[in-house]
Each structure stands twice: as structure tokens, then as C-alpha cells.
Design a protein around this motif. Structure first.
Motif, PDB file in Angstrom:
ATOM      1  N   ARG A  17      11.393   6.725  -3.705  1.00  0.00           N
ATOM      2  CA  ARG A  17      12.089   5.864  -2.754  1.00  0.00           C
ATOM      3  C   ARG A  17      12.139   6.510  -1.372  1.00  0.00           C
ATOM      4  NH1 ARG A  17      18.258   3.651  -2.910  1.00  0.00           N
ATOM      5  NH2 ARG A  17      18.040   2.347  -1.080  1.00  0.00           N
ATOM      6  N   TRP A  18      12.394   7.804  -1.324  1.00  0.00           N
ATOM      7  CA  TRP A  18      12.442   8.503  -0.048  1.00  0.00           C
ATOM      8  C   TRP A  18      11.082   8.461   0.641  1.00  0.00           C
ATOM      9  CZ3 TRP A  18      10.133  13.228   1.473  1.00  0.00           C
ATOM     10  CH2 TRP A  18      10.564  13.692   2.713  1.00  0.00           C
ATOM     11  N   VAL A  19      10.020   8.724  -0.117  1.00  0.00           N
ATOM     12  CA  VAL A  19       8.667   8.680   0.460  1.00  0.00           C
ATOM     13  C   VAL A  19       8.352   7.278   0.950  1.00  0.00           C
ATOM     14  CG1 VAL A  19       6.219   8.849  -0.109  1.00  0.00           C
ATOM     15  CG2 VAL A  19       7.777  10.654  -0.806  1.00  0.00           C
ATOM     16  N   TRP A  20       8.701   6.288   0.181  1.00  0.00           N
ATOM     17  CA  TRP A  20       8.384   4.915   0.551  1.00  0.00           C
ATOM     18  C   TRP A  20       9.130   4.501   1.814  1.00  0.00           C
ATOM     19  CZ3 TRP A  20       4.757   1.590  -0.573  1.00  0.00           C
ATOM     20  CH2 TRP A  20       4.926   0.263  -0.205  1.00  0.00           C
ATOM     21  N   GLU A  21      10.398   4.854   1.916  1.00  0.00           N
ATOM     22  CA  GLU A  21      11.196   4.394   3.045  1.00  0.00           C
ATOM     23  C   GLU A  21      10.885   5.128   4.345  1.00  0.00           C
ATOM     24  OE1 GLU A  21      15.257   4.720   1.902  1.00  0.00           O
ATOM     25  OE2 GLU A  21      15.232   2.843   0.786  1.00  0.00           O
ATOM     26  N   TRP A  22      10.652   6.431   4.278  1.00  0.00           N
ATOM     27  CA  TRP A  22      10.567   7.206   5.507  1.00  0.00           C
ATOM     28  C   TRP A  22       9.172   7.747   5.788  1.00  0.00           C
ATOM     29  CZ3 TRP A  22      14.477   6.580   8.597  1.00  0.00           C
ATOM     30  CH2 TRP A  22      15.708   6.242   8.054  1.00  0.00           C
ATOM     31  N   SER A  32     -11.602   1.185   1.117  1.00  0.00           N
ATOM     32  CA  SER A  32     -11.734   2.593   0.747  1.00  0.00           C
ATOM     33  C   SER A  32     -10.767   3.454   1.545  1.00  0.00           C
ATOM     34  CB  SER A  32     -13.169   3.071   0.950  1.00  0.00           C
ATOM     35  OG  SER A  32     -13.517   3.040   2.320  1.00  0.00           O
ATOM     36  N   ARG A  33     -10.511   3.122   2.806  1.00  0.00           N
ATOM     37  CA  ARG A  33      -9.505   3.850   3.576  1.00  0.00           C
ATOM     38  C   ARG A  33      -8.131   3.685   2.958  1.00  0.00           C
ATOM     39  NH1 ARG A  33     -11.266   1.947   9.453  1.00  0.00           N
ATOM     40  NH2 ARG A  33     -13.184   3.147   9.620  1.00  0.00           N
ATOM     41  N   GLY A  34      -7.784   2.466   2.618  1.00  0.00           N
ATOM     42  CA  GLY A  34      -6.483   2.211   2.005  1.00  0.00           C
ATOM     43  C   GLY A  34      -6.362   2.865   0.643  1.00  0.00           C
ATOM     44  N   ALA A  35      -7.433   2.816  -0.132  1.00  0.00           N
ATOM     45  CA  ALA A  35      -7.399   3.417  -1.470  1.00  0.00           C
ATOM     46  C   ALA A  35      -7.283   4.932  -1.375  1.00  0.00           C
ATOM     47  CB  ALA A  35      -8.642   3.023  -2.256  1.00  0.00           C
ATOM     48  N   ALA A  36      -7.973   5.526  -0.437  1.00  0.00           N
ATOM     49  CA  ALA A  36      -7.883   6.980  -0.277  1.00  0.00           C
ATOM     50  C   ALA A  36      -6.481   7.387   0.157  1.00  0.00           C
ATOM     51  CB  ALA A  36      -8.916   7.456   0.741  1.00  0.00           C
ATOM     52  N   PHE A  37      -5.899   6.653   1.069  1.00  0.00           N
ATOM     53  CA  PHE A  37      -4.542   6.951   1.514  1.00  0.00           C
ATOM     54  C   PHE A  37      -3.545   6.804   0.366  1.00  0.00           C
ATOM     55  CE2 PHE A  37      -0.538   5.474   3.432  1.00  0.00           C
ATOM     56  CZ  PHE A  37      -0.227   6.611   4.141  1.00  0.00           C
ATOM     57  N   ASN A  38      -3.659   5.712  -0.386  1.00  0.00           N
ATOM     58  CA  ASN A  38      -2.756   5.499  -1.522  1.00  0.00           C
ATOM     59  C   ASN A  38      -2.956   6.560  -2.593  1.00  0.00           C
ATOM     60  OD1 ASN A  38      -1.549   3.296  -0.371  1.00  0.00           O
ATOM     61  ND2 ASN A  38      -2.935   1.833  -1.330  1.00  0.00           N
ATOM     62  N   LEU A  39      -4.186   6.997  -2.803  1.00  0.00           N
ATOM     63  CA  LEU A  39      -4.453   8.043  -3.783  1.00  0.00           C
ATOM     64  C   LEU A  39      -3.797   9.353  -3.368  1.00  0.00           C
ATOM     65  CD1 LEU A  39      -5.972   8.753  -6.391  1.00  0.00           C
ATOM     66  CD2 LEU A  39      -7.906   9.384  -4.964  1.00  0.00           C
ATOM     67  N   VAL A  40      -3.836   9.678  -2.098  1.00  0.00           N
ATOM     68  CA  VAL A  40      -3.181  10.894  -1.616  1.00  0.00           C
ATOM     69  C   VAL A  40      -1.679  10.813  -1.805  1.00  0.00           C
ATOM     70  CG1 VAL A  40      -2.652  12.202   0.488  1.00  0.00           C
ATOM     71  CG2 VAL A  40      -4.991  11.533  -0.006  1.00  0.00           C
ATOM     72  N   VAL A  41      -1.086   9.688  -1.469  1.00  0.00           N
ATOM     73  CA  VAL A  41       0.364   9.530  -1.613  1.00  0.00           C
ATOM     74  C   VAL A  41       0.770   9.615  -3.078  1.00  0.00           C
ATOM     75  CG1 VAL A  41       2.265   7.896  -1.327  1.00  0.00           C
ATOM     76  CG2 VAL A  41       0.663   8.246   0.523  1.00  0.00           C
ATOM     77  N   VAL A  42       0.041   8.941  -3.957  1.00  0.00           N
ATOM     78  CA  VAL A  42       0.380   8.973  -5.380  1.00  0.00           C
ATOM     79  C   VAL A  42       0.217  10.372  -5.955  1.00  0.00           C
ATOM     80  CG1 VAL A  42      -0.401   8.157  -7.649  1.00  0.00           C
ATOM     81  CG2 VAL A  42      -0.046   6.541  -5.809  1.00  0.00           C
ATOM     82  N   SER A  43      -0.846  11.072  -5.575  1.00  0.00           N
ATOM     83  CA  SER A  43      -1.035  12.426  -6.103  1.00  0.00           C
ATOM     84  C   SER A  43       0.046  13.376  -5.598  1.00  0.00           C
ATOM     85  CB  SER A  43      -2.422  12.945  -5.756  1.00  0.00           C
ATOM     86  OG  SER A  43      -2.573  13.033  -4.358  1.00  0.00           O
ATOM     87  N   LEU A  44       0.484  13.212  -4.353  1.00  0.00           N
ATOM     88  CA  LEU A  44       1.582  14.040  -3.848  1.00  0.00           C
ATOM     89  C   LEU A  44       2.886  13.756  -4.585  1.00  0.00           C
ATOM     90  CD1 LEU A  44       0.968  14.005  -0.001  1.00  0.00           C
ATOM     91  CD2 LEU A  44       0.757  15.936  -1.545  1.00  0.00           C
ATOM     92  N   ILE A  45       3.167  12.502  -4.852  1.00  0.00           N
ATOM     93  CA  ILE A  45       4.393  12.154  -5.569  1.00  0.00           C
ATOM     94  C   ILE A  45       4.353  12.689  -6.993  1.00  0.00           C
ATOM     95  CG2 ILE A  45       5.692  10.208  -6.525  1.00  0.00           C
ATOM     96  CD1 ILE A  45       5.056   8.704  -3.947  1.00  0.00           C
ATOM     97  N   VAL A  46       3.210  12.551  -7.657  1.00  0.00           N
ATOM     98  CA  VAL A  46       3.089  13.067  -9.027  1.00  0.00           C
ATOM     99  C   VAL A  46       3.232  14.584  -9.034  1.00  0.00           C
ATOM    100  CG1 VAL A  46       1.468  13.375 -10.936  1.00  0.00           C
ATOM    101  CG2 VAL A  46       1.769  11.130  -9.927  1.00  0.00           C
ATOM    102  N   GLY A  47       2.623  15.252  -8.064  1.00  0.00           N
ATOM    103  CA  GLY A  47       2.750  16.708  -7.984  1.00  0.00           C
ATOM    104  C   GLY A  47       4.185  17.150  -7.755  1.00  0.00           C
ATOM    105  N   LEU A  48       4.892  16.460  -6.853  1.00  0.00           N
ATOM    106  CA  LEU A  48       6.291  16.802  -6.615  1.00  0.00           C
ATOM    107  C   LEU A  48       7.163  16.505  -7.827  1.00  0.00           C
ATOM    108  CD1 LEU A  48       6.739  15.604  -2.937  1.00  0.00           C
ATOM    109  CD2 LEU A  48       6.842  17.945  -3.778  1.00  0.00           C
ATOM    110  N   ALA A  49       6.881  15.418  -8.540  1.00  0.00           N
ATOM    111  CA  ALA A  49       7.657  15.097  -9.736  1.00  0.00           C
ATOM    112  C   ALA A  49       7.429  16.146 -10.831  1.00  0.00           C
ATOM    113  CB  ALA A  49       7.295  13.707 -10.241  1.00  0.00           C
ATOM    114  N   LEU A  50       6.184  16.571 -11.008  1.00  0.00           N
ATOM    115  CA  LEU A  50       5.910  17.615 -12.003  1.00  0.00           C
ATOM    116  C   LEU A  50       6.550  18.946 -11.607  1.00  0.00           C
ATOM    117  CD1 LEU A  50       2.185  16.883 -12.899  1.00  0.00           C
ATOM    118  CD2 LEU A  50       4.196  16.510 -14.317  1.00  0.00           C
ATOM    119  N   THR A  51       6.546  19.242 -10.329  1.00  0.00           N
ATOM    120  CA  THR A  51       7.197  20.469  -9.855  1.00  0.00           C
ATOM    121  C   THR A  51       8.703  20.396 -10.091  1.00  0.00           C
ATOM    122  OG1 THR A  51       5.491  20.694  -8.180  1.00  0.00           O
ATOM    123  CG2 THR A  51       7.502  21.966  -7.856  1.00  0.00           C
TER     124      THR A  51
END
Length: 120
Positions: free
Chosen positions: A106-111, A41-60
Motif C-alpha cells: 500500500r505504501w509503495v502504491w500510494e507514494w 514492454s516499457r510498462g511490463a518492465a516497470f511493473n516487473l521491477v516494482v513487483v520484484s522489489l515488493i517481493v524482495g522486501l516482503a521476503l526480507t
């Protein structure tokens, strides 16, 4: 004490050990499941936050590119807008947005993922 009761007592002792053993294994399994669930659940919550941030930035980014293209059509002369529309494909904005989103991921994943993982 009658001797004929000794086998009965040893049988009762063996039967009494079985529920204790079953309770031990049940408790052990329950603790393992609880630990695994907490870990996942810790890992899933962290991954959910990262994915939602990436989707939000892509939509923006997509909205920003659409807004810039729409705003340029009012500022540029009509002949230039018609010329660009003949050259530029209709799916140019989604393609540019997809390229930008891929670079962002890619930037989020690498850094950033390593830095966020240390905080979590």
C-alpha cells in the motif's frame, strides 16, 4: 494504339493499385504493432521491477521477523518462552509478515509508484 487494349490497360492499372494498397495497410499494421509492443514492454518492465522489489522486501521482512523471534527464544527465560508459545499461534510469523507486506504494498502504491513513474 489499338482501342481494344484500353480495357486491358485499365485492368492492369487497377491490379497494380491493389498491391500498393495492401503494402500500405501492411506497413500501417506493422507500425501499430511495433508501437504497441514498445509501449507494453516499457510498462511490463516497470511493473516487473516494482513487483520484484515488493517481493524482495516482503521476503526480507519475513526473514527479519523469523530471526527476531528465534533470537528472542534464546535470550528470554525458558518459562516465558513456553508461556508465549502457549498463547501465540504457530502461524503468527506468517500472519505478521503478511500484514507487513500488505502495508508495504500500500505504501509503495500510494507514494512511490508515482515518483517511479515520472522517472521511467
Amino acid at each position: 494504339m489499338p482501342v481494344f487494349l484500353l480495357p486491358l490497360f485499365s485492368t492492369i492499372a487497377n491490379v497494380a493499385r491493389l498491391p500498393a494498397l495492401a503494402a500500405f495497410f501492411t506497413t500501417l499494421a506493422a507500425n501499430l504493432v511495433a508501437w504497441f509492443t514498445r509501449f507494453m514492454s516499457r510498462g511490463a518492465a516497470f511493473n516487473l521491477v516494482v513487483v520484484s522489489l515488493i517481493v524482495g522486501l516482503a521476503l526480507t521482512a519475513t526473514a527479519a521477523i523469523n530471526t527476531m523471534a528465534f533470537g528472542l527464544s534464546f535470550v528470554l527465560p525458558d518459562e516465558l518462552v513456553r508461556g508465549i508459545s502457549m498463547i501465540m499461534p504457530t502461524n503468527a510469523v506468517p500472519c505478521v509478515s503478511a500484514v507487513f507486506s500488505a502495508k508495504l504494498v500500500r505504501w509503495v502504491w500510494e507514494w512511490q509508484l508515482v515518483a517511479l513513474a515520472f522517472k521511467a
